[in-house]
Every structure is written in C-alpha cells, then in structure tokens.
Design an enzyme around this catalytic site. Sequence first.
Site, PDB file in Angstrom:
ATOM      1  N   CYS A 305       0.820  -1.209   0.000  1.00 38.86           N
ATOM      2  CA  CYS A 305       0.000   0.000   0.000  1.00 38.86           C
ATOM      3  C   CYS A 305       0.855   1.261   0.000  1.00 38.86           C
ATOM      4  O   CYS A 305       0.426   2.306  -0.493  1.00 38.86           O
ATOM      5  CB  CYS A 305      -0.956  -0.002   1.184  1.00 38.86           C
ATOM      6  SG  CYS A 305      -0.153  -0.257   2.779  1.00 38.86           S
ATOM      7  N   HIS A 785      -0.899   0.710   7.500  1.00 37.49           N
ATOM      8  CA  HIS A 785      -1.535   0.819   6.183  1.00 37.49           C
ATOM      9  C   HIS A 785      -1.461   2.258   5.699  1.00 37.49           C
ATOM     10  O   HIS A 785      -1.584   3.207   6.484  1.00 37.49           O
ATOM     11  CB  HIS A 785      -2.994   0.384   6.290  1.00 37.49           C
ATOM     12  CG  HIS A 785      -3.695   0.277   4.974  1.00 37.49           C
ATOM     13  ND1 HIS A 785      -3.295  -0.591   3.982  1.00 37.49           N
ATOM     14  CD2 HIS A 785      -4.769   0.934   4.478  1.00 37.49           C
ATOM     15  CE1 HIS A 785      -4.115  -0.461   2.928  1.00 37.49           C
ATOM     16  NE2 HIS A 785      -4.999   0.460   3.211  1.00 37.49           N
TER      17      HIS A 785
END
Length: 833
Positions: A305, A785
Amino acid sequence: TIDKMAFTKSSDDAPGLFVRICKKRVAKTSCDDAAMEDTTAAAAATATKLGVGVEGGFQSDQDKYDTISTYSIVLIGKGTDGSSSSSSSVLVELPYNDSTKNDFPMAVSQSADSIIHHSGLAVQQDLSAWELDADPKPVSKYADNLPFVENGVKVSPTPSDWKCEKSGDNQNLWLNLSDGFIGGGRKNWDGSGGSNGALDHFIETGEKYPLVVKLGTITEDISTADCYSYAKDEDGPVKIPNLKQLLEKRGIMVAGMQKTVKSTAELEVELNATYAFDAITEKGANLIPVVGKGLQGLQNLGNSCYMNSVVQMLFSGPIAELTSRYGASNDGVTSNSLLEVSPTSASNDLLCQATKLSSALTSGLFCGPVPDSAEVSDSSSSDPKYRVAPRMFKHVVGHDHIDFKTGQQQDAAQYFQYLLEKLDRAELGAGDRLKSKDGSDSVLTTSHLFSYKTESRLVCEADQLIKYKESPAETMLSLRIPMSKATTPDVEMPDLKKQKSEESGEEDKEKKVIPTVTFEACLDEWSANTTIEDLRWPHLQNSISSATSRSRFVNFPRYLLVHMQRYEIGADWQPRKIEVNIDVPEEISLQELKGTGPQEGEKLVPEEAEGGGEAASAPAAPTIDEGALGQLMDMGFTMNGCKRALTAVGGSNVEAAMNWVFEHSTDPDFNDPLPEGGTATQESTSSDSGVDEGVVMSLVDNLGCFTVDQVRAAVKHCAGAADRAADWLFSHMDDLDGAIAALESSATSGASSEPKSKTPLEDGEGKYSLVGLVSHIGKNTGSGHYVAHLKKDGKWVIFNDEKIALSKDPPIQHAYMYLFQRDDTAGSPHPAY
C-alpha cells in the site's frame, strides 16, 4: 482479451502470431451448498490472523474460486477489407489445447507452451499473502522472577463466578498472576472492552505486578492463553512459559479447561473485518464508489500500500506533466513511444513499466462497472479482469534495494525519494526514446518538478560576519512538529483517523483530546534561527566559533511535497507515533520565506577564506590541537600518524581522529611525515571531491556502521544530500565495497555517478494549493496501512488500494505527506513534458 492492447509494434507490416490466454473465474462448488454458505459467512469469525491467504487468515482467491484457462493461437495483422486504416486486427484464431497442439508446427507449439507455462512475477515473488504485523510475541522478562503474594486467594473454576472486583463487570476479565486480583480489561477504540480495572489495579499497587492473563482463554495448551504485560518496557502481549505453575498456585488446574471467550488477536481481526481500513480513514462514512479515467484501483501485492499510494499520487493524473509523459494518449493505451522496447528488455525497463502502469491508471480501460457501495469487503471478490497488479513496476523499482525488494511494509516518504532517483537515471539515459516536447535539447527529469534549494544564512558569533550557502537540490520538505506550540481544543473534536488498537484492551481514545499544531507553526520551526555550536571558520584560521543559522527557499518548485515528521524515537529506541493533529489549510503562501541573498550593508565572510577559486584544491591545514595530539599519542600511536588523523578531521576531535586511525592505520604512508603544507593525503582527497566533511562525519557518527570512506563516497554520489546518502548506503549493504568501486570506476571513465541537469530550477510565486495527501495508520512507518486522497475535478477522492470512492471528510489533519501545486501553474502544464 482486448485486441487493441496486443503488442504489434514492428518495422514492417507482416502479421504476427500471438497466444491468447483467457481466464475465467468460477466459484468452487460443494456437494453441500448450505455448508459452503455457512463456511463463507463464518470466514471472518474463524480468522485468527490479520492476513489474506495465510494460515489462519481471511480466504483468498485461491480459497474461493477455481480459475479455468483456455488458449488459442491468434494471427494479428493489417485488415484485408481494403480500408486505409493502419490498425491491426485478428485475422485468424485457432483453439490451442492438448487435442489440437499436434496440428501446429512444432516451433509454434513449443513457443506457445513456453509462454503458457512461464512463471510470472506473481509466482516468482510469492506475493499472494500479506500481513499487517507478524512480529511474534516475546517472552516476558518478568515471568521467571514474578513476585507472588501469599494472600490465600483462590480462583473459582466456574466462569459465572468471575467478575471485576472494581466494577462488577463479568466481561473481558483479566487475572493478575501476582496477587490474584480480577479486573476488567481496557476499552477498545470502538467503545467495546472492559472497565479498566486490571490496569488501574496495576497502577495502584505501585506497578509491581505487571503480568495478567485473560480468563476464558486458558486451555490445556498454555501457549494459546492470552497473556499481557503492563510493564512500561513491554506493554503488550507476551508469552509466560511458567503460566501453568502460576495458575496452579491460585487453584486453577488447566487440565480439561475449555476456551470460553475470544482472544485479543481474534477480537482485533473481528473488528478489522467489519470496521476495517476504510472506516478507520473515513469514520465509517457511506462512501460513493467512482470509476473512470484516473480512478483505477491498484491491487495490494502484500504490504504494498505504501507503493500504491505514492504511484496514485504521481501517475494517476494529479501531476499533469507525468500524465503527459507516461500516461495514455488520445491515440490509444499502447501508443506511448516509451512502450517501444524489445520484449526481452521490457521487464527491466523502468520507463516502459512506468508507462504501462500510468497508462492503465489514466486510460480507465481496466475499470469495471461502478460497485453498488464502497463498504469494506474482502478484495478478492473483485473481478480479476478489472484488477491492476503493479508487480513488474514494483520489481523493476525495488529489485536492487534492500528494503523495497521485500514483501514487508516500508516508509512511503522514503519510497517516493527513491523512485524519483530511479526515474531520473532512467530518463537521462533514455537517449532518443525520450525527447523534450517543447523542442529543447535537454530532457527535464521527473524530480525537476519537485526540486528546490534552500539558502542558509550563517552569522559567525565571533566577528558577526555573514556567510550565505545554498544547499543541494531537494525534492521533499521535511517538517518537524513543534509540540511545544500545540494547543488543546476546549471542545472535544472527533478523531477522524484513529490508530488501530495494538492490543484489544487499549484505552478508550474516543474521550482522549488530541492536541493540535498549526502548519504555520511547523514552517516557523523550520525557518527559525538556530544555533550551531563548534563550527570551524576558515577565515578565523580554522578556529571554532558558534553561529546562528536561518533557512529560506531559493526557489519555489512547481509541486511541493511536504513530509510531516509524525514519528520519533522513544526512550526505548523504538519509533513511536506522535499523537497530534496538524491544522493544514488547503491554500498556503510561502512568499515570506523566499531567500534574498546578501543584502546591502552586510559584512560577508571573505570568499578566499572559504576556499574559493584556485585555492580550493590546496586548503590550508587546520591547526593541530596539542592536547588532542597528546591524548592520541598516549594510546600508543606514532606522532606522524596522530598528526595525519587530527589533520583529516579538523585538528581537535579526538574521537573522530581515533576512528580515522583505525581505518587508515594500514595505509603505507600512515607513519610518514606530513607532506609540504601539512595536509594529510586523505584530507586532500576529500577536499578535491567537493564533499562537505561536516556532513560526512555527522553520518558516520549517527549511522555507526559505515567507514568514513564509504560515507564520503555515498555523499559525493548523492550530491551532498545526507538523507539520500544514508538511503544509498543501506540499499547497497549486500555488496557495499563493490558498489563504491563501481562509482569510482564510473567517475574515472568520465561518466557521472549521479544524474545532473543543467536546467535552472523552476521558480514562481510561493502560493500553493493542496491537491493530494498520503496518510498512514499504524504504530510506525514500517507497519500499518497507507491510503491516498487526491483532488480530482475539485472533489476529494480516496484511493485505498482497489477501493476508489468520493471522500466525504479527507483526513487532512492526520496526513503523513502533503502534495501542493503552485497556483500559477494550475491548468498550465510544463510544455517540456
């Protein structure tokens, strides 16, 4: 199977043979449909690890579907209908399978088989699984000698008898292994959890009894019990090898005990399965999905990510110049000339892979139908033909980097700078493949769009003379957050993006007021006067004096990327996140921070004293401190060797001189008298290289694992930029001496080791508008994330891997990186790109 995407670039009009590979995904069948549905519905509940495609994690594509592949041999060439169109089309298509392959010439069937059975990067890199945090639980250091209070407390074997001794709650109960106290766990960030009784008791008893176990998780397999340490130096889940013996002292016999409650790991997975990343970022809003040009999601390849967020920011449209250079043109998705490379070199050609990826993002060709909603779900439910997996791009960028070649989470800011460096080298070495679109001879690199220089104004405290110095070009403005200027709101503000709980019983953060620091305060901290101690001044015969320094911008780049230093090193030498909101306006002005250079009436440090002109190649030797010389000689080194060492490090720094001695004691001239002028050979070499020795020694001291020569080579290679030099050193640790030898060889042959452009940096009025941001969820930049938010046609859009939706409340206060565009360039892309 899109015919127009077939790669048909060739020097003639001859038709070509292709293998068409069609893959169809079919849901796995079961003889018991009801059982299959029950299994699917219970997937999140049975998951015990926050991961996809790993044992104990969520189901992946391979778990839910069968993939059926069919093949055919296709002849593609110019049409035979007499039209003047130069486009190619399918002339003949024949099925290819076990029963038909013998009908084809052997050369064709062998070639087709080699293509069909080729192991692509998806197989080679084994990127089917990703995990958020996979660190094993440590064994508690307090377990062996844990204090045990002989107070006669025995714990009932009946779960209905258990309750918090403070609140009376009978949920989420933890047993203190020292004194037998039963208390409620801490609350989760979603409001669930316990009464905080166990933690309160730990504090009230002087923090002497740190270990607790969650009642209801104890079974015959002690390793599955949920244990936690409240000790400040552990403060997390732990293993307690002697747990069985400690429990028996409280009357708990583990034999035959059954698990009755969920562990913290299971609760964390359950919370993330329903609340998940979208809701963390956008407060669970009902987001409206969007698809189209520049609105294409990217598949998470396993902790990728960080790359997806940076790629979306650069190549999906916010930066018009890069869209023009690398994106799809009006002539088609395959019309970009950067795609015209041989098939054998395409996989390792960064320009080709960047173009392929940017074309996919900007063309909208792979966008599927608009989903009904953007609610969180397992991404494997997406149709594979609409998925863009940037495996080859990830490989070509990171294959030679010690961190980016792995499947682990990395720092998005570091990746951004590394990617720019790679693109610059590829662009400058592209030759005729990449030409300036405005007709100029030089090619502007990608980093040129972000590059700026700063001007340092140094005032010598000894005589008040002033020195101006320009820094090497930088591509990212890194700002420290001055917590001393933080303010706490009177009215509690909602936290739009909370860090996930590191442990199920984390304190309730709904009621925690987060301080706020303004963006202006961060800029003030960057531009404020600072004092530099022990600076050596050549015009004072290399004597030491402190100085006052102030930084200003030399130029304002077309795009300004601002990095907020949201993470710091704690007392335990571990990175930790600073809980603070940054009040960032969507429009800023930096005009007051523009450097002015020397002003009339200022008394400047004489240029000749700074080593200017021809004298630079033969600097005056520094004065050797006699006390430092005596200390070194007391350690058993020769006078000549000690003089060489002190001369190389400035004359008085004993510690730095010792490091020099250890590195150069085997030099053939180590014990020889100094050459005429008193300058050591090493010092002369470093001066000739034009490297700032202050930067070199600072990196040597801070990094602690590289020699002076290694650091000097890296600093020279990176044009004096300390952060990039450190990154280069760590990325070449596998064969650092070989990498440095390659740099020296390149320099000897006249090739530049670092891409340079003689084009002046772009400048304009220092007014900017916010067009993008990358935010991070997690305890440090190497875990958690990353999510991007980009402004598209005046509206904020969230890019969360494959989930693209209109943003209702972008987390501007919580972002890690901010992308600003200079106002006078809006709607006017640079013509050279």
